[in-house]
Enzyme design. Structure first.
Site, PDB file in Angstrom:
ATOM      1  N   SER A 129       0.858  -1.190   0.000  1.00 61.69           N
ATOM      2  CA  SER A 129       0.000   0.000   0.000  1.00 61.69           C
ATOM      3  C   SER A 129       0.886   1.229   0.000  1.00 61.69           C
ATOM      4  CB  SER A 129      -0.863   0.029   1.265  1.00 61.69           C
ATOM      5  OG  SER A 129      -1.501   1.288   1.390  1.00 61.69           O
ATOM      6  N   TYR A 142      -2.101  -0.443  10.293  1.00 58.15           N
ATOM      7  CA  TYR A 142      -2.064  -0.673   8.839  1.00 58.15           C
ATOM      8  C   TYR A 142      -0.752  -0.227   8.198  1.00 58.15           C
ATOM      9  CZ  TYR A 142      -3.639  -0.803   3.992  1.00 58.15           C
ATOM     10  OH  TYR A 142      -3.747  -1.081   2.647  1.00 58.15           O
TER      11      TYR A 142
HETATM   12  N1  LIG Z   1      -8.625  -0.503  -1.806  1.00 56.44           N
HETATM   13  C1  LIG Z   1      -7.622   0.328  -1.584  1.00 56.44           C
HETATM   14  O1  LIG Z   1      -7.760   1.572  -1.693  1.00 56.44           O
HETATM   15  C2  LIG Z   1      -6.265  -0.194  -1.214  1.00 56.44           C
HETATM   16  C3  LIG Z   1      -5.195   0.710  -1.141  1.00 56.44           C
HETATM   17  C4  LIG Z   1      -3.932   0.225  -0.811  1.00 56.44           C
HETATM   18  C5  LIG Z   1      -3.748  -1.116  -0.557  1.00 56.44           C
HETATM   19  N2  LIG Z   1      -4.812  -1.976  -0.617  1.00 56.44           N
HETATM   20  C6  LIG Z   1      -4.554  -3.386  -0.304  1.00 56.44           C
HETATM   21  O2  LIG Z   1      -5.094  -4.197  -1.323  1.00 56.44           O
HETATM   22  C7  LIG Z   1      -5.532  -5.432  -0.761  1.00 56.44           C
HETATM   23  C8  LIG Z   1      -6.981  -5.675  -1.155  1.00 56.44           C
HETATM   24  O3  LIG Z   1      -7.750  -4.569  -0.720  1.00 56.44           O
HETATM   25  P1  LIG Z   1      -9.302  -4.458  -1.083  1.00 56.44           P
HETATM   26  O4  LIG Z   1      -9.649  -3.013  -1.050  1.00 56.44           O
HETATM   27  O5  LIG Z   1      -9.608  -5.247  -2.291  1.00 56.44           O
HETATM   28  O6  LIG Z   1      -9.942  -5.149   0.218  1.00 56.44           O
HETATM   29  P2  LIG Z   1     -11.387  -5.803   0.442  1.00 56.44           P
HETATM   30  O7  LIG Z   1     -11.685  -5.612   1.888  1.00 56.44           O
HETATM   31  O8  LIG Z   1     -12.379  -5.300  -0.557  1.00 56.44           O
HETATM   32  O9  LIG Z   1     -11.109  -7.364   0.145  1.00 56.44           O
HETATM   33  C9  LIG Z   1     -10.215  -8.072   0.954  1.00 56.44           C
HETATM   34  C10 LIG Z   1     -10.474  -9.550   0.804  1.00 56.44           C
HETATM   35  O10 LIG Z   1      -9.563 -10.222   1.695  1.00 56.44           O
HETATM   36  C11 LIG Z   1     -10.285 -11.185   2.453  1.00 56.44           C
HETATM   37  N3  LIG Z   1      -9.666 -11.349   3.764  1.00 56.44           N
HETATM   38  C12 LIG Z   1      -9.561 -10.417   4.746  1.00 56.44           C
HETATM   39  N4  LIG Z   1      -9.009 -10.971   5.831  1.00 56.44           N
HETATM   40  C13 LIG Z   1      -8.762 -12.270   5.542  1.00 56.44           C
HETATM   41  C14 LIG Z   1      -8.231 -13.347   6.278  1.00 56.44           C
HETATM   42  N5  LIG Z   1      -7.875 -13.233   7.569  1.00 56.44           N
HETATM   43  N6  LIG Z   1      -8.112 -14.550   5.666  1.00 56.44           N
HETATM   44  C15 LIG Z   1      -8.498 -14.695   4.381  1.00 56.44           C
HETATM   45  N7  LIG Z   1      -9.040 -13.726   3.630  1.00 56.44           N
HETATM   46  C16 LIG Z   1      -9.170 -12.509   4.220  1.00 56.44           C
HETATM   47  C17 LIG Z   1     -11.693 -10.607   2.587  1.00 56.44           C
HETATM   48  O11 LIG Z   1     -12.655 -11.634   2.885  1.00 56.44           O
HETATM   49  C18 LIG Z   1     -11.884  -9.966   1.215  1.00 56.44           C
HETATM   50  O12 LIG Z   1     -12.414 -10.882   0.273  1.00 56.44           O
HETATM   51  C19 LIG Z   1      -5.306  -5.330   0.740  1.00 56.44           C
HETATM   52  O13 LIG Z   1      -4.088  -5.921   1.094  1.00 56.44           O
HETATM   53  C20 LIG Z   1      -5.254  -3.831   0.969  1.00 56.44           C
HETATM   54  O14 LIG Z   1      -4.511  -3.479   2.122  1.00 56.44           O
HETATM   55  C21 LIG Z   1      -6.060  -1.546  -0.930  1.00 56.44           C
END
Ligand SMILES: NC(=O)c1ccc[n+]([C@@H]2O[C@H](COP(=O)([O-])OP(=O)(O)OC[C@H]3O[C@@H](n4cnc5c(N)ncnc54)[C@H](O)[C@@H]3O)[C@@H](O)[C@H]2O)c1
Length: 249
Positions: A129, A142
């Site tokens: 991130s 985070y």
């Molecule tokens: N969306 C953003 O703006 C953003 C920005 C920077 C980084 N990220 C990173 O991208 C990745 C995905 O983000 P997103 O926005 O798609 O998240 P999201 O919350 O929409 O999806 C996350 C998925 O991970 C699964 N998950 C969570 N905890 C879990 C666990 N303990 N075991 C198994 N599965 C688990 C959830 O069930 C979900 O399907 C993450 O690592 C997040 O930190 C996202």
């Protein structure tokens, strides 16, 4: 053309789902890993892959997961959590839980799957991130967890250099997903945000998935230990954001 086997964590929704779709269209057979069985099955069905339910905060569940994998070309550590928490209220237990999912699970999966990845000269792509580089107030553990994941990516690239496996990280900025929907719902806030963002719009899950595909593919064969910020310029736009704040938005 069959490219091999890919395993994507947190692929039941959001960025992980887009990665599963992109790698499937690249020709990979995809294992969709998520703690949510329903969404994992939907995505696995859509990409003609396999669903595996696993809570990545549980090391014994990770052990069970890795024993079910026979061959692996690409590991994408995408699952991540970002529970809001002011630092003053953050308990050691909640800090550890975020570290378990965001940093320790990628480490355990990498350690245990390394022999299989080495057999195929595979690629590990960690979804970090922008928060690994800039402090994100209110997001508790985070930022530290994503900084740890970036550091781990670089360390693996050097310490596991003889494995033939490459390790890189993709660092998203602001991406619209189910997980961030609550923060992006206000259209006025969104248009003020987009006006200052260098590329003028919040990212889509596909913007991230396309770069993961690059790191998975032989096109990135001479790259390891790198972090690519896929953030529309957000992490470099301090001055425009400052000016917008000074001008009252
Ligand atoms: N969306 C953003 O703006 C953003 C920005 C920077 C980084 N990220 C990173 O991208 C990745 C995905 O983000 P997103 O926005 O798609 O998240 P999201 O919350 O929409 O999806 C996350 C998925 O991970 C699964 N998950 C969570 N905890 C879990 C666990 N303990 N075991 C198994 N599965 C688990 C959830 O069930 C979900 O399907 C993450 O690592 C997040 O930190 C996202």
């Amino acid at each position: 053309m069959v490219m091999g086997e890919a395993l994507v964590t947190g692929a039941g929704q959001g960025i992980g789902r887009a990665i599963a779709h992109r790698l499937a269209s690249d020709g990979y057979s995809v294992t969709v890993v998520d703690r949510d069985e329903t969404t994992a099955k939907v995505v696995a069905n859509d990409v003609d892959g396999r669903a595996t339910v696993c809570d990545l905060s549980d090391s014994s569940a990770i052990e069970e997961l890795v024993t079910s994998v026979r061959k692996l070309d690409v590991l994408v550590n995408n699952a991540g959590i970002f529970p809001p928490s002011p630092l003053k209220d953050l308990t050691a237990e909640r800090f550890r839980h975020v570290m378990d999912v965001n940093a320790i699970a990628p480490l355990l999966l990498t350690q245990r799957l390394l022999p299989l990845l080495s057999d195929t000269n595979g690629s590990v792509v960690n979804v970090a991130s922008m928060a690994s580089k800039v402090a994100m107030p209110g997001a508790g553990a985070y930022s530290p967890s994503k900084a740890a994941l970036v550091s781990l990516t670089k360390l693996c690239a050097v310490e596991f250099s003889h494995s033939g496996v490459r390790f890189n990280a993709v660092a998203p900025g602001g991406v619209l997903t189910e997980g961030t929907a609550q923060y992006t719902a206000d259209p006025d806030r969104e248009s003020r945000f987009n006006a200052v963002l260098p590329l003028g719009r919040r990212g889509s899950p596909e913007d991230i998935a396309d770069v993961v595909s690059f790191f998975a593919s032989p096109d990135s064969r001479y790259i390891t230990g790198q972090v690519l910020y896929v953030d529309g310029g957000l992490s470099e736009a301090t001055i425009p954001f400052l000016r917008a704040a000074q001008d009252g938005g």
